[in-house]
Scaffold this motif. Structure first.
Motif, mmCIF file in Angstrom:
data_model
loop_
_atom_site.group_PDB
_atom_site.id
_atom_site.type_symbol
_atom_site.label_atom_id
_atom_site.label_comp_id
_atom_site.label_asym_id
_atom_site.label_seq_id
_atom_site.Cartn_x
_atom_site.Cartn_y
_atom_site.Cartn_z
ATOM 1 N N THR A 215 0.856 -1.188 -0.097
ATOM 2 C CA THR A 215 -0.121 0.188 -0.010
ATOM 3 C C THR A 215 0.729 1.307 0.031
ATOM 4 O OG1 THR A 215 -1.846 -1.248 1.150
ATOM 5 C CG2 THR A 215 -1.657 1.307 1.389
ATOM 6 N N THR A 216 1.897 1.210 0.905
ATOM 7 C CA THR A 216 2.754 2.496 0.856
ATOM 8 C C THR A 216 3.550 2.876 -0.460
ATOM 9 O OG1 THR A 216 2.939 2.033 3.518
ATOM 10 C CG2 THR A 216 4.670 3.485 2.432
ATOM 11 N N THR A 217 3.990 1.740 -1.131
ATOM 12 C CA THR A 217 4.771 1.914 -2.177
ATOM 13 C C THR A 217 4.154 1.879 -3.630
ATOM 14 O OG1 THR A 217 5.562 -0.490 -2.350
ATOM 15 C CG2 THR A 217 6.737 1.023 -0.895
ATOM 16 N N TYR A 218 2.752 1.515 -3.621
ATOM 17 C CA TYR A 218 1.972 1.198 -4.823
ATOM 18 C C TYR A 218 2.155 2.197 -5.927
ATOM 19 C CZ TYR A 218 -1.508 -0.903 -7.553
ATOM 20 O OH TYR A 218 -2.214 -1.478 -8.661
ATOM 21 N N PRO A 219 2.292 3.569 -5.642
ATOM 22 C CA PRO A 219 2.428 4.637 -6.670
ATOM 23 C C PRO A 219 3.742 4.236 -7.735
ATOM 24 C CG PRO A 219 1.742 5.792 -4.870
ATOM 25 C CD PRO A 219 1.996 4.179 -4.339
ATOM 26 N N LEU A 220 4.663 3.839 -6.938
ATOM 27 C CA LEU A 220 5.851 3.318 -7.768
ATOM 28 C C LEU A 220 5.639 2.102 -8.550
ATOM 29 C CD1 LEU A 220 8.613 4.059 -4.887
ATOM 30 C CD2 LEU A 220 8.166 5.149 -6.964
ATOM 31 N N ASP A 221 4.900 1.136 -8.018
ATOM 32 C CA ASP A 221 4.637 -0.071 -8.544
ATOM 33 C C ASP A 221 3.806 0.119 -10.068
ATOM 34 O OD1 ASP A 221 4.423 -2.773 -9.354
ATOM 35 O OD2 ASP A 221 2.497 -2.845 -8.224
ATOM 36 N N LEU A 222 2.874 1.411 -9.904
ATOM 37 C CA LEU A 222 2.207 1.413 -11.094
ATOM 38 C C LEU A 222 2.915 2.039 -12.165
ATOM 39 C CD1 LEU A 222 -1.691 2.886 -11.211
ATOM 40 C CD2 LEU A 222 0.023 4.414 -11.876
ATOM 41 N N LEU A 223 3.886 3.093 -11.765
ATOM 42 C CA LEU A 223 4.713 3.948 -12.479
ATOM 43 C C LEU A 223 5.826 3.087 -13.438
ATOM 44 C CD1 LEU A 223 5.488 6.967 -10.561
ATOM 45 C CD2 LEU A 223 4.445 6.903 -12.672
ATOM 46 N N MET B 111 -5.437 11.635 -7.627
ATOM 47 C CA MET B 111 -4.564 10.851 -6.670
ATOM 48 C C MET B 111 -5.171 9.460 -7.021
ATOM 49 S SD MET B 111 -2.122 12.027 -5.075
ATOM 50 C CE MET B 111 -1.756 10.571 -3.747
ATOM 51 N N LYS B 112 -6.418 8.943 -7.288
ATOM 52 C CA LYS B 112 -6.830 7.683 -7.434
ATOM 53 C C LYS B 112 -6.192 6.917 -8.689
ATOM 54 C CE LYS B 112 -10.821 8.815 -10.279
ATOM 55 N NZ LYS B 112 -12.208 8.409 -10.569
ATOM 56 N N GLY B 113 -5.529 7.977 -9.476
ATOM 57 C CA GLY B 113 -4.712 7.312 -10.681
ATOM 58 C C GLY B 113 -3.613 6.325 -10.296
ATOM 59 N N PHE B 114 -2.773 6.852 -9.119
ATOM 60 C CA PHE B 114 -1.683 6.277 -8.434
ATOM 61 C C PHE B 114 -2.044 5.129 -7.891
ATOM 62 C CE2 PHE B 114 -0.368 10.885 -8.735
ATOM 63 C CZ PHE B 114 0.632 10.809 -9.637
ATOM 64 N N PHE B 115 -3.201 4.754 -7.685
ATOM 65 C CA PHE B 115 -3.822 3.279 -7.061
ATOM 66 C C PHE B 115 -4.620 2.366 -7.618
ATOM 67 C CE2 PHE B 115 -2.502 6.536 -3.807
ATOM 68 C CZ PHE B 115 -1.521 5.877 -2.704
ATOM 69 N N ARG B 116 -4.609 2.570 -8.912
ATOM 70 C CA ARG B 116 -5.265 1.827 -9.599
ATOM 71 C C ARG B 116 -5.063 0.164 -9.481
ATOM 72 N NH1 ARG B 116 -8.477 4.130 -13.571
ATOM 73 N NH2 ARG B 116 -8.213 6.384 -14.398
ATOM 74 N N GLY B 117 -5.738 -0.664 -9.050
ATOM 75 C CA GLY B 117 -5.382 -2.094 -9.131
ATOM 76 C C GLY B 117 -5.058 -2.115 -7.666
ATOM 77 N N LEU B 118 -5.085 -1.359 -6.592
ATOM 78 C CA LEU B 118 -4.483 -1.774 -5.318
ATOM 79 C C LEU B 118 -5.233 -2.710 -4.693
ATOM 80 C CD1 LEU B 118 -2.616 -0.981 -3.000
ATOM 81 C CD2 LEU B 118 -4.290 0.954 -2.119
ATOM 82 N N THR B 119 -6.597 -2.938 -4.931
ATOM 83 C CA THR B 119 -7.243 -3.912 -4.287
ATOM 84 C C THR B 119 -6.809 -5.576 -4.586
ATOM 85 O OG1 THR B 119 -9.177 -2.324 -4.096
ATOM 86 C CG2 THR B 119 -9.590 -4.913 -4.156
ATOM 87 N N ALA B 120 -6.483 -5.585 -5.998
ATOM 88 C CA ALA B 120 -6.074 -6.540 -6.324
ATOM 89 C C ALA B 120 -4.594 -7.012 -5.788
ATOM 90 C CB ALA B 120 -5.898 -6.701 -8.084
#
Length: 325
Positions: free
Chosen positions: A139-147, A176-185
């Motif tokens: 959760t903390t690092t998810y934006p980097l994963d998406l990028l 901001m929600k764009g950085f967390f697309r797919g976080l639930t999965a």
């Protein structure tokens, strides 16, 4: 808890755990970056090998297997393309591994404390601590994963010119929600994955240590245990990884990546349903082979580097104490 079970959580200060975890993430990420790009390209390929499932009639390059995908990327985009997304990925692995190990270490100590009113067995401690550590780190690092995913999905035509421009574009176009697309999965995947990984690892480690087979080529018994544990856990939860990748490239830039025919997915269950309908069971396991090939060196290098780095830090600490005395 027995000191024979695992060294990841029973020794070292918080600072030592952070440094060793970050070092392990940095080294392992760089080594497996090309395989990661290959895996992402395969996971985002929605059409079959015969092109019968091309979306809206768009026919894009069809990657076939690990070696075929590597060759095609090299021919069309050059050697550096195999490290696309490596900058955010290095940041991801550095912060993720540090958070993962320090959270796992802290949670394990708490769950194993004699002050608790109940006593958990080692496997339960490993599962709970591993799942909790994975959730916090993901959760903390998810934006980097998406990028990382979006840069790896780029072809010769650039969607984002650089890391900072990518951040600005996503913020401007998706919020901001764009950085967390797919976080639930991602969290639905990481909870069982980390729990299963650490459970398998801690169960296998004493067994592998006792085997007479020469395991130096695998990075010692620790590395071997990490490989087996990662392969088993990853296979079980892999469909959620495919879902995560496909959700990460949703948004206004969806039609600009190397695969221009990526459908519009909505939610975890919706993505699974559409993938099964269009591509069958094989679709949700697309890229599994390269994922397993990647899992082996990643886990072996990560665990081996972490424990060796921790050993160096402990030796330095002991030497300093002797000097002070």
């Amino acid at each position: 808890m027995s000191a024979d079970i695992v060294q990841l959580k029973d020794e070292g200060t918080q600072t030592q755990v952070v440094i060793a975890g970050a070092t392990a993430g940095l080294v392992s990420r760089f080594c497996v970056a090309p395989l990661d790009v290959v895996k992402i390209r395969l996971q985002l390929q929605i059409h079959s090998l015969s092109d019968s499932l091309s979306h809206h009639g768009v026919r894009e390059p069809v990657y076939k297997g690990i070696s075929g995908t590597l060759k095609q990327i090299l021919c069309e985009e050059g050697l550096t393309a195999l490290w696309k997304g490596n900058v955010p990925a290095e940041g991801l692995y550095l912060s993720y591994c540090a958070l993962q190990f320090v959270t796992y270490s802290s949670a394990s100590r708490v769950l194993s404390s004699d002050t608790l009113p109940w006593k958990l067995n080692p496997s339960a401690v490993s599962f709970i601590a591993g799942a909790f550590a994975g959730t916090v780190a993901t959760t903390t690092t998810y934006p980097l994963d998406l990028l990382r995913t979006r840069f790896a999905a780029q072809g010769t035509e650039k969607v984002y010119k650089g890391l900072f421009s990518g951040i600005q574009m996503i913020q401007a176009n998706e919020g901001m929600k764009g950085f967390f697309r797919g976080l639930t999965a991602a969290n639905a995947q990481i909870i069982p994955y980390m729990g299963l990984f650490f459970t398998f690892y801690e169960t296998l480690k004493p067994i592998v240590h006792a085997t007479p087979l020469p395991l130096e080529w695998m990075g010692s018994a620790d590395g071997t245990s990490g490989v087996i544990a990662s392969v088993a856990a990853k296979t079980i939860v892999y469909p959620l990884d495919t879902v995560r990748k496909r959700l990460q490239v949703q948004g206004p830039s969806r039609g600009m990546y190397i695969h221009r025919n990526i459908p519009e997915y909505s939610g975890v269950t919706g993505t699974i349903k559409m993938t099964l309908q269009r591509e069958g069971f094989r679709g949700i396991y697309r890229g599994l082979t390269v994922a397993l090939v990647k899992a082996a060196p990643t886990s072996a290098v990560t665990v081996w580097t972490f424990e060796r780095a921790m050993g160096v830090l402990k030796n330095l600490e002991a030497r300093d104490k002797r000097v002070q005395v």
